[in-house]
Design a protein around this motif. Sequence first.
Motif, PDB file in Angstrom:
ATOM      1  N   UNK A 198      17.264  37.049  33.634  1.00 45.28           N
ATOM      2  CA  UNK A 198      18.328  36.305  34.309  1.00 45.28           C
ATOM      3  C   UNK A 198      19.657  36.457  33.594  1.00 45.28           C
ATOM      4  N   UNK A 199      19.627  36.379  32.260  1.00 46.97           N
ATOM      5  CA  UNK A 199      20.864  36.495  31.486  1.00 46.97           C
ATOM      6  C   UNK A 199      21.453  37.893  31.625  1.00 46.97           C
ATOM      7  N   UNK A 200      20.558  38.898  31.651  1.00 45.25           N
ATOM      8  CA  UNK A 200      21.046  40.271  31.729  1.00 45.25           C
ATOM      9  C   UNK A 200      21.684  40.557  33.078  1.00 45.25           C
ATOM     10  N   UNK A 201      21.280  39.818  34.095  1.00 50.29           N
ATOM     11  CA  UNK A 201      21.842  40.044  35.427  1.00 50.29           C
ATOM     12  C   UNK A 201      23.253  39.475  35.578  1.00 50.29           C
ATOM     13  N   UNK A 202      23.642  38.559  34.684  1.00 51.16           N
ATOM     14  CA  UNK A 202      24.974  37.967  34.811  1.00 51.16           C
ATOM     15  C   UNK A 202      26.016  38.999  34.377  1.00 51.16           C
ATOM     16  N   UNK A 203      26.992  39.300  35.248  1.00 46.66           N
ATOM     17  CA  UNK A 203      27.960  40.333  34.889  1.00 46.66           C
ATOM     18  C   UNK A 203      28.797  39.930  33.670  1.00 46.66           C
ATOM     19  N   UNK A 204      29.119  40.934  32.840  1.00 53.00           N
ATOM     20  CA  UNK A 204      29.918  40.657  31.651  1.00 53.00           C
ATOM     21  C   UNK A 204      31.287  40.090  32.000  1.00 53.00           C
ATOM     22  N   UNK A 205      31.764  40.421  33.211  1.00 60.97           N
ATOM     23  CA  UNK A 205      33.073  39.902  33.607  1.00 60.97           C
ATOM     24  C   UNK A 205      33.097  38.381  33.614  1.00 60.97           C
ATOM     25  N   UNK A 206      31.933  37.772  33.944  1.00 63.08           N
ATOM     26  CA  UNK A 206      31.883  36.313  33.932  1.00 63.08           C
ATOM     27  C   UNK A 206      32.092  35.797  32.513  1.00 63.08           C
ATOM     28  N   UNK A 225      47.969  39.449  31.221  1.00 58.29           N
ATOM     29  CA  UNK A 225      47.490  40.826  31.209  1.00 58.29           C
ATOM     30  C   UNK A 225      46.735  41.074  32.505  1.00 58.29           C
ATOM     31  N   UNK A 226      47.064  42.161  33.193  1.00 53.98           N
ATOM     32  CA  UNK A 226      46.412  42.452  34.467  1.00 53.98           C
ATOM     33  C   UNK A 226      45.778  43.836  34.357  1.00 53.98           C
ATOM     34  N   UNK A 227      44.448  43.863  34.398  1.00 55.90           N
ATOM     35  CA  UNK A 227      43.727  45.129  34.239  1.00 55.90           C
ATOM     36  C   UNK A 227      43.339  45.647  35.623  1.00 55.90           C
ATOM     37  N   UNK A 228      44.143  46.517  36.189  1.00 54.53           N
ATOM     38  CA  UNK A 228      43.931  47.036  37.543  1.00 54.53           C
ATOM     39  C   UNK A 228      43.579  45.923  38.524  1.00 54.53           C
ATOM     40  N   UNK A 229      44.456  44.947  38.666  1.00 54.73           N
ATOM     41  CA  UNK A 229      44.082  43.732  39.409  1.00 54.73           C
ATOM     42  C   UNK A 229      43.866  43.975  40.889  1.00 54.73           C
ATOM     43  N   UNK A 245      40.993  40.468  35.425  1.00 52.32           N
ATOM     44  CA  UNK A 245      40.211  41.695  35.349  1.00 52.32           C
ATOM     45  C   UNK A 245      40.207  42.454  36.661  1.00 52.32           C
ATOM     46  N   UNK A 246      39.635  43.649  36.589  1.00 46.75           N
ATOM     47  CA  UNK A 246      39.618  44.545  37.736  1.00 46.75           C
ATOM     48  C   UNK A 246      38.902  43.941  38.953  1.00 46.75           C
ATOM     49  N   UNK A 247      37.632  43.535  38.739  1.00 44.27           N
ATOM     50  CA  UNK A 247      36.902  42.905  39.839  1.00 44.27           C
ATOM     51  C   UNK A 247      37.117  41.393  39.740  1.00 44.27           C
ATOM     52  N   UNK A 248      37.382  40.741  40.861  1.00 49.40           N
ATOM     53  CA  UNK A 248      37.557  39.282  40.813  1.00 49.40           C
ATOM     54  C   UNK A 248      36.317  38.645  40.202  1.00 49.40           C
ATOM     55  N   UNK A 300      35.653  36.475  31.526  1.00 48.21           N
ATOM     56  CA  UNK A 300      36.537  35.559  32.245  1.00 48.21           C
ATOM     57  C   UNK A 300      36.621  34.223  31.540  1.00 48.21           C
ATOM     58  N   UNK A 301      35.476  33.730  31.089  1.00 49.60           N
ATOM     59  CA  UNK A 301      35.463  32.437  30.398  1.00 49.60           C
ATOM     60  C   UNK A 301      36.168  32.546  29.056  1.00 49.60           C
ATOM     61  N   UNK A 302      35.888  33.622  28.324  1.00 44.46           N
ATOM     62  CA  UNK A 302      36.523  33.787  27.014  1.00 44.46           C
ATOM     63  C   UNK A 302      38.033  33.922  27.168  1.00 44.46           C
ATOM     64  N   UNK A 303      38.477  34.658  28.221  1.00 43.47           N
ATOM     65  CA  UNK A 303      39.902  34.896  28.411  1.00 43.47           C
ATOM     66  C   UNK A 303      40.643  33.603  28.722  1.00 43.47           C
ATOM     67  N   UNK A 304      39.910  32.564  29.148  1.00 42.40           N
ATOM     68  CA  UNK A 304      40.555  31.280  29.417  1.00 42.40           C
ATOM     69  C   UNK A 304      40.574  30.403  28.180  1.00 42.40           C
ATOM     70  N   UNK A 305      40.134  30.930  27.063  1.00 43.28           N
ATOM     71  CA  UNK A 305      40.178  30.161  25.828  1.00 43.28           C
ATOM     72  C   UNK A 305      38.896  29.410  25.534  1.00 43.28           C
TER      73      UNK A 305
END
Lengths: 515, 272
Positions: free
Chosen positions: A376-384, B191-195, B112-115, A387-392
């Motif tokens: 389950x953890x591996x299926x969560x995209x790294x972008x998530x 920072x906008x990575x290919x938004x 990031x690139x993908x929403x 995204x959380x880290x980028x918000x502080x």
Amino acid sequence: MRLAKRSRARLPRGEGAGAWLAAGSVALSLLALLALLSLLAIRGLGHFWPASIALVALDDGRQLAGEQVREVPLPDGTGRERLYRIGNRDLDGTRWAWVPVSAIAAVSHPPELMVLERHRWGEAIGRLVAVESETGERLEGQAARAVLENRMTELASLRQARDTLRDEVVLPRVQALQEGGDVERELATANARLRELQAAMQAGHLTLETASGERWQVPLDQILRVRYPNAMSPLDKLVVWGEGVWRFLSEGPRAANTAGGVWPAIFGTVLMVMLMSILVTPFGVLAAIYLNEVAHQGRLTRLVRIAVRNLAGVPSIVYGVFGLGVFVYGIGGSLDEWFFDAALPSPTFGTGGLLWASLTLALLTLPVVIVATEEGLARIPDQQREGALALGATRLEMLTRVVLPMATPAMLTGVILAVARAAGEVAPLMLVGVAKLAPQVPVDADFPFLHLERKFMHLGYHIFDAAFHGGDVQAAMPLVYATALLLVLVILVLNLTAIFLRHHLSTRHGALSRR
Amino acid sequence: MSFVQDLSSSPDSAALIDFSPEASSLAIRGLSLAYGDKPALRDLTLRIPRHRVTAFIGPSGCGKSTLLRVFNRLHDLNDEVVRTGEVRLEGEEIHGPAVAVAELRRRVGMVFQAPNPFPMSIHDNVAFGLRLQGGLSKRKQDDIIEWALRSAALWDEVKDRLRASAWSLSGGQQQRLVIARTLAVGPEVLLLDEPASALDPISTLKIEELIRNLKTHLTLVLVTHNMQQAARVSDYTAFLQDGELVEYGPTDTLFTNPRLRRTENYITGRMA
């Protein structure tokens, strides 16, 4: 579900044979499941139906009365023979009779035939001749029936009064006395009252005439229930059947597990599985988080992961041996030495019990939870995560607020698989805490309410015990079927609960499954 | 002293332009970065002007995304990364021992690139960063959420369904929601990575318009593969190749009159 979805997208033309093969295997699996469940249901639940009692007259003039169980061809092929359940085990030495069909002269179903369910020795079958009270008063015929019915109601309330008194007054006092309390006088009064009740129950007996013409006296307090099956309407029988099923579910076992109910076993199974889930979930989830989110993804982590996956394949009896050696003798023995030395040499935790059984099964199912959660953890995209880290968010905040909520359905899948595996496991339990007979459930009103050191009953072990260790396997068989059905149902209910929970969590965000 | 220094007369420098420290938001000096023994950035030096849109262009693998991720220290997650050189945000070294990385990421937001909206309601997505900070009243929080959604030009489309799942929005709406979520924590740099690379043309136009509006109070750094997009929205453009800064200058100059052959080949599509 998944298979149903797939079949909607039809296979392309030319792959018809493949489609038939796939559909055939699905149908076969479903049929096998259905056959299994219906065998269990028919054999198990049919046992509680009050069947008619046949009065069989044989060619040689003998008579017998009983319920026809089955008819099979004779081994030499010359005809067929029937098995009758004739009861009266203490009188004849057996409760079964094989009769060749060719030897039967006539079969009738006289309405006055009576079945007595007794505390011991199984049922008694015959005609009611008379009821005699302690004072020698003797009633016959219709009057006897009426007085018997009254007496049964009376006995039921006396029994209940006795059980209440014993459980709520006497037993707590006995315990208080052992702990040094000053309750001797109260206990004496209660015991006296108990003896009174016991004496009141012993009054009277009835005379029964068996099919073979023998007269026989049965003490009334031995009788649990009286039935006249041949005189009952189908509705009456349905009521008796319902009561029988209910007693099976709600009462403790009698007569060395060959009669009575399985309530302590249901309770023990469910409680043990729940404790197991409570123990295994946090450990499994934390281990999966460490492996997937925290640990450096190097050779060592891969090695650990392979080891965990292989643990899932270790035979369960091995876990049982491990539990016995480490939990029961090791940890339990030490606990006894440190905290319960007053009770030594009789062990408190140093013997099998609920806690050790739950722990052993938690260990057994740990790999399942770890693997499911990790997937389950591996299926969560790294972008998530990014995204959380980028918000502080700190890594902990990212884990608890974004990653774990998204992985919850996978964790619950792991728990479902763990429950399914643990609830049906018997072999390791025999080493670490299951008991043949433990009528006291491990939860009661005495502090600390949940008694983790107690032995407990388990449906799986109950099946094993009733099927192979009873004196009368023939009599225990229907109960074995019924218990097996119950075990399947209990696992089904436990699974459905977890599936419902998972569904509830994953639909909280409507479109979550769109991705 | 002028804020902008024209360097077109000095032929040995890659940059056509330099900004004074007062006018720049980010200052990079001698930055090199490698994944293990594989170099990704080689000795970069440039300044990024405040309240302007700066675009990074270059072929895939040239290091432009890597550079972007240095600015809010997302590389901290990867222990293989080796970095030297300095990056200053408003004069302060972002890798300094006194810098709290969570605080830095609040000041330097990233899209990031993908929403990547979280599986929560629209409202909770925008509130996510605010809740991490804590200490805000419910009312104040709601005000900020409305302001952020308005700034991201999304308010009118979602104001009636703030409790709906963020995943029920379209791709373009999701990307604007992610921008709103980032704006809510009050960054100085975005920072906008290919938004817009995963969006349809109309959503892309909306995002570009948003970028132009946001530069009134934000420094924006945009990574894009789309030359027209860089030309449309950015004020300055940096061309990177193989981890090196090839050419950096005002967008108009760089696209119409590139100084180096390599730049010209890339922007006219004659790359090998």
